[in-house]
Scaffold this motif. Structure first.
Motif: not given
Length: 254
Positions: A24-28, A32-35, A156-163, A174-180
């Motif tokens: 998924n190319c869109s990160n949140s 949005e991640i909290a919601e 344990l996974h890590w990624g970057t949000a939209a900002d 959760v990491i896939s939905a949050s960080c694309g």
């Protein structure tokens, strides 16, 4: 468990922001991640910090062999997942009571490092025997401290949000939905400390590199962090200050 910290605190390695093909190319955004986490985990408890940073804990789908817990002590927040096999020895070493949990032990170990620093942080984490992952944040010093056991038994996974904020969680969904497509598993046997970057606690003087793998068309198919045994990091002489406990071992590579 979930933690989101802006890039001024949890400055992620640049390779973590590289897009991986096929996802998924869109990160949140952090909001949005909290919601999303709240909607998926109705039992979750949130700990809102300054500058929009937050931690959250849920016991939904918890593995009985790797229970999750959180402790807040002296403005230090620690979420721990897993189990330590040498808790009795660690309690004695840090002068804790028999009721001290794994999360309490991690907080006390961090405080000893921060305040007295008799040895580098990799030696402390190396002394933890068991299957674990933890996220610790010192709100006074604005220090983020992550670690995962060397066998990677606890997710344990890590990624970057939209900002550009750093996102950490033990849930791959959760990491896939949050960080694309900008996320990867946190490397086993490693620690991440604000200002120091990523360090292997078995090879603390060797650089941990983000390696990109490409498919037949030249697109990035995966980003994997691993120890480069041929590249050593320069050591920094100890200055004896309680404030430099984290940078007394290595500096973050370019």
């Amino acid at each position: 468990m979930l933690a989101v910290f802006n890039k001024s605190i949890g400055k992620p390695p640049k390779e973590l922001s590289l897009p991986v093909a096929g996802g998924n190319c869109s990160n949140s955004s952090p909001q949005e991640i909290a919601e999303v986490f709240r909607s998926w985990r109705s039992d979750s408890t949130f700990y809102n910090l300054s500058s929009g940073n937050f931690l959250a804990l849920s016991h939904h789908d918890e593995n009985p062999a790797h229970p999750r817990s959180i402790v807040v002590m002296d403005d230090i927040f620690c979420i721990f997942s897993g189990v330590l096999h040498n808790t009795c020895d660690l309690r004695r070493h840090y002068g804790l009571s028999r009721q001290a949990t794994e999360a309490m032990i991690i907080v006390e170990a961090y405080k000893v490092l921060r305040d007295r620093a008799p040895y580098p942080p990799d030696q402390v984490v190396k002394g933890l025997e068991g299957k674990f992952a933890f996220i610790l944040f010192d709100s006074k010093a604005s220090v983020l401290f992550l670690a995962r056991d060397r066998d990677g038994c606890v997710q344990l996974h890590w990624g970057t949000a939209a900002d550009g904020s750093l996102v950490c969680t033990d849930d791959p969904n959760v990491i896939s939905a949050s960080c694309g497509n900008r996320h990867t598993p946190f490397p086993p046997g490693c620690i991440f400390i604000s200002g120091n970057g990523l360090i292997s606690f078995d090879h603390p003087l060797n650089k941990v590199r983000g390696i990109t793998r490409e498919d037949a068309e030249g697109n990035i198919s995966a980003v994997i962090f691993q120890v480069d045994l041929f590249t050593r990091l320069p050591s920094i002489p100890r200055r004896g200050s309680a404030s430099n406990w984290a940078d007394a071992t290595v500096v973050e590579g370019e």
